[in-house]
Design an enzyme around this catalytic site. Structure first.
Site, PDB file in Angstrom:
ATOM      1  N   SER A 123       0.996  -1.761   0.407  1.00 12.78           N
ATOM      2  CA  SER A 123      -0.064   0.372   0.252  1.00 12.78           C
ATOM      3  C   SER A 123       0.359   1.516   0.249  1.00 12.78           C
ATOM      4  O   SER A 123       0.482   2.441  -0.313  1.00 12.78           O
ATOM      5  CB  SER A 123      -0.662  -0.323   1.379  1.00 12.78           C
ATOM      6  OG  SER A 123      -0.423  -0.244   2.117  1.00 12.78           O
ATOM      7  N   HIS A 131      -1.915  -2.704  -6.289  1.00 13.01           N
ATOM      8  CA  HIS A 131      -2.660  -2.304  -4.604  1.00 13.01           C
ATOM      9  C   HIS A 131      -4.661  -2.924  -4.501  1.00 13.01           C
ATOM     10  O   HIS A 131      -4.973  -1.885  -5.298  1.00 13.01           O
ATOM     11  CB  HIS A 131      -2.146  -0.691  -4.184  1.00 13.01           C
ATOM     12  CG  HIS A 131      -2.711  -0.798  -3.356  1.00 13.01           C
ATOM     13  ND1 HIS A 131      -3.219   0.759  -2.160  1.00 13.01           N
ATOM     14  CD2 HIS A 131      -3.325  -0.976  -1.675  1.00 13.01           C
ATOM     15  CE1 HIS A 131      -3.501   0.595  -1.391  1.00 13.01           C
ATOM     16  NE2 HIS A 131      -3.633  -0.829  -0.451  1.00 13.01           N
ATOM     17  N   GLU A 154      -5.584  -0.405  -7.774  1.00 14.24           N
ATOM     18  CA  GLU A 154      -4.355   0.754  -7.532  1.00 14.24           C
ATOM     19  C   GLU A 154      -2.849   0.077  -8.463  1.00 14.24           C
ATOM     20  O   GLU A 154      -2.232  -0.829  -7.423  1.00 14.24           O
ATOM     21  CB  GLU A 154      -3.829   1.512  -6.676  1.00 14.24           C
ATOM     22  CG  GLU A 154      -3.007   2.438  -6.557  1.00 14.24           C
ATOM     23  CD  GLU A 154      -3.132   3.641  -4.722  1.00 14.24           C
ATOM     24  OE1 GLU A 154      -2.994   4.567  -5.120  1.00 14.24           O
ATOM     25  OE2 GLU A 154      -2.897   2.621  -3.980  1.00 14.24           O
ATOM     26  N   ASN A 160      -3.397   6.318  -0.246  1.00 17.91           N
ATOM     27  CA  ASN A 160      -3.516   6.435   0.799  1.00 17.91           C
ATOM     28  C   ASN A 160      -2.241   7.820   0.892  1.00 17.91           C
ATOM     29  O   ASN A 160      -2.208   8.149   2.236  1.00 17.91           O
ATOM     30  CB  ASN A 160      -1.964   5.384   1.278  1.00 17.91           C
ATOM     31  CG  ASN A 160      -2.837   4.128   1.774  1.00 17.91           C
ATOM     32  OD1 ASN A 160      -3.640   4.405   2.729  1.00 17.91           O
ATOM     33  ND2 ASN A 160      -2.545   2.816   1.612  1.00 17.91           N
TER      34      ASN A 160
END
Length: 304
Positions: free
Chosen positions: A128, A149, A161, A199
């Site tokens: 991540s 991800h 992702e 993130n």
């Protein structure tokens, strides 16, 4: 001399998923349901057993809702082979690791996979936040290393992702994008910068929610309710942190802080304290909220 057509993207048929936790089992379910042969690898036999039970239950719920036939459910489960020896992965087209969020541990695994898997195999990380370029540098095939991800739980969350390292080839990107869409995902693409897209935006919000709790701005309930009803989020940031895992949140914030050098990413001391105390969130039964299992008591401080 005529212009040659671009070669068709090779379809991924055999997939290895390393790590039989919630993320790994969910990814394995998606690949199997899409018709791939799946090797689910974990050194813990109990984890593999739990994963198969979880996958069967998840697919069974789709059957109960009329979204999947019983035959398709049974076939999907049969496509999954549980293994404990990495040597079993020699012939796969794609490896997706979903192990602990540690760069050193992931690099060690990628070195081993690089030696074992066939030359054309793609090595993907479900990280991540960790640099795909640095993971790729541990291998002799950096052009075939990529980030995938997934979001938790993978069978439900629609997003993947994809992160291209500095040397990830266009062909590998196309194969992984095609595979992601084949398993029913919406794809977004990020450059290889700390935190990627989601993130990079999400973790500072979660961190700020911890600062609000730490400094006594409001109760955890009011912070979460404010964000749910005031910004139309389905879950408040503190509850979401519990579901992600407070240790994972802390790890990502440290990657952001170290990688970008900006103090705005410095983890809130309360988040650090919770992780030090073993209050890691829902998976441990105790985080910002309690989920039915006892844990050491950590109370928010009222001031800095």
């Amino acid at each position: 001399m005529g212009t040659q057509a671009a070669p068709a993207t090779r379809q991924i048929a055999a997939v290895a998923v390393i790590g039989a936790g919630q993320m790994g089992s969910g990814i394995a379910q998606l690949a199997a349901a899409a018709g791939c042969s799946v090797f689910l690898l974990d050194s813990d036999p109990a984890a593999l057993s739990r994963a198969v039970t979880s996958i069967s239950s998840s697919l069974g719920r789709l059957v109960a809702k009329g979204q999947l036939s019983q035959a398709a459910c049974d076939d999907s489960v049969k496509r999954i082979k549980c293994v404990s020896d990495v040597q079993e992965l020699r012939g796969v087209d794609l490896v997706i690791e979903a192990i602990v969020e540690s760069e050193d541990v992931k690099k060690k695994l990628f070195v081993e996979l690089d030696k074992i898997t066939k030359p054309s195999a793609i090595l993907a990380s479900n990280t991540s936040s960790i640099s795909i370029t640095r993971l790729a540098s541990a291998t002799s095939r950096p052009s075939q290393v990529i980030g995938m991800h997934f979001f938790n739980p993978p069978p439900i969350m629609k997003l993947v992702e994809i992160i291209r390292g500095a040397d990830t080839s266009e062909g590998v990107f196309s194969q992984v994008k095609s595979f992601s869409e084949r398993i029913g995902k919406v794809v977004i693409c990020s450059q290889d910068y700390p935190g990627f897209i989601v993130n990079r935006i999400l973790m500072p919000m979660i961190n700020e929610a911890f600062w609000a709790l730490y400094t006594g701005v409001a109760t955890k309930e009011d912070i979460d309710t404010g964000m749910k009803l005031g910004t139309n989020h389905p879950m408040g940031p503190l509850q979401l942190a519990d579901f992600i895992g407070l240790d994972v949140c802390l790890s990502v914030l440290r990657v952001l802080h170290n990688g970008l050098g900006d103090n705005k990413y410095s983890p809130c001391p309360l988040l650090v304290q919770y992780v030090d105390a073993g209050r890691l969130g829902k998976k441990r039964g105790q985080g910002v909220y309690s989920y039915g299992r006892s844990s050491s008591s950590v109370k928010p401080k009222s001031s800095l």
